[in-house]
Scaffold this motif. Sequence first.
Motif, short mmCIF file in Angstrom:
data_model
loop_
_atom_site.label_atom_id
_atom_site.label_comp_id
_atom_site.label_asym_id
_atom_site.label_seq_id
_atom_site.Cartn_x
_atom_site.Cartn_y
_atom_site.Cartn_z
N ASP A 185 -11.96 26.99 -16.54
CA ASP A 185 -10.90 26.63 -15.89
C ASP A 185 -11.53 26.16 -14.36
O ASP A 185 -10.80 26.56 -13.49
N ASP A 186 -12.37 25.44 -14.55
CA ASP A 186 -13.22 24.68 -13.09
C ASP A 186 -13.54 25.77 -12.29
O ASP A 186 -13.58 25.58 -10.96
N GLU A 187 -14.03 26.95 -12.84
CA GLU A 187 -14.47 28.08 -11.98
C GLU A 187 -15.74 28.64 -12.66
O GLU A 187 -15.68 28.36 -13.88
N TRP A 188 -16.75 29.09 -11.85
CA TRP A 188 -18.00 29.54 -12.43
C TRP A 188 -17.80 31.07 -12.88
O TRP A 188 -17.31 31.84 -12.06
N TYR A 189 -18.01 31.42 -13.77
CA TYR A 189 -18.26 32.92 -14.47
C TYR A 189 -19.44 33.32 -15.05
O TYR A 189 -20.27 32.25 -15.27
N PHE A 190 -19.57 34.61 -15.05
CA PHE A 190 -20.50 35.21 -15.84
C PHE A 190 -20.21 36.45 -16.72
O PHE A 190 -19.03 37.06 -16.25
N PRO A 191 -20.71 36.82 -17.95
CA PRO A 191 -20.10 37.79 -18.65
C PRO A 191 -20.96 39.09 -18.21
O PRO A 191 -22.17 39.24 -18.21
N LEU A 192 -20.04 40.31 -18.26
CA LEU A 192 -20.38 41.53 -18.23
C LEU A 192 -20.29 42.05 -19.61
O LEU A 192 -19.33 41.62 -20.36
N ILE A 193 -20.95 43.28 -20.01
CA ILE A 193 -20.76 43.76 -21.30
C ILE A 193 -20.19 45.34 -20.99
O ILE A 193 -20.76 45.84 -20.19
N LEU A 194 -19.30 45.90 -21.75
CA LEU A 194 -19.08 47.33 -21.80
C LEU A 194 -19.93 47.65 -23.28
O LEU A 194 -19.39 47.24 -24.17
N ARG A 195 -20.74 48.57 -22.90
CA ARG A 195 -21.72 49.07 -24.17
C ARG A 195 -20.94 50.15 -24.97
O ARG A 195 -20.15 51.05 -24.43
N THR A 196 -21.49 50.23 -25.90
CA THR A 196 -20.87 51.37 -27.12
C THR A 196 -21.19 52.63 -26.68
O THR A 196 -22.27 52.85 -25.88
N GLU A 197 -20.43 53.79 -26.91
CA GLU A 197 -20.95 55.02 -26.66
C GLU A 197 -21.98 55.50 -27.74
O GLU A 197 -21.90 55.19 -28.88
#
Length: 209
Positions: A57-69
């Motif tokens: 959407d015309d914006e820079w992003y990066f992914p973070l992750i939620l790790r499993t237990e």
Amino acid sequence: MKSFGKDLLRKIKSAELGGANAHGIFSPSYRQNFTDEQILGKNPKLAAVNIVLYIKDDEWYFPLILRTENERDKHSGQISLPGGKREESDRDFADTAIRETTEEIGLEKHYVRKIRELSPIYIPPSNFLVYPYISYTIKNPQFTLQEREVVEIIEFPITSFLNLADSPEMMVLPAAGGHEVPVINFNGYIIWGATAMILSEFSQLIKKM
């Protein structure tokens, strides 16, 4: 609000790093400082993580992750950057960061390009020496989670760094042994520890542009 154009990647590559000063903004008060010699004397496990940028959407992003237990993993259930332990087949730490990114969140490796390395960071509880990288993907990602490792993807817009206070929010967290620690609170997602320290350096770099 400041706009980040297509020259963002070039500016990131040439910007000065904040190193320990940037890490220190989000460092827990109980965190012990180690010299390079002390860290190497502990024979740390080696790993790399990846801030992989993409446009949405015309914006820079990066992914973070939620790790499993996982009770065997000291960092399970936490929010982190994609990444993991170096393998013998990896050519270098950048290769580790990109390989782990493709494995954990399903990015196509041949579309991911390294921009630069950030300052390494030592994680005492797990005895990992982590090499963070910034990269980008030339193809918009279609995320596919590695379910035994990742519960959720959190898409983080880099413009959010512009709103981070100079003095971070503090929270008492059970995962931090009941200590009060500095956190990044992004829409209720609590980011702390080494991940927050790495992102602190990245945010300082972005704010200098």
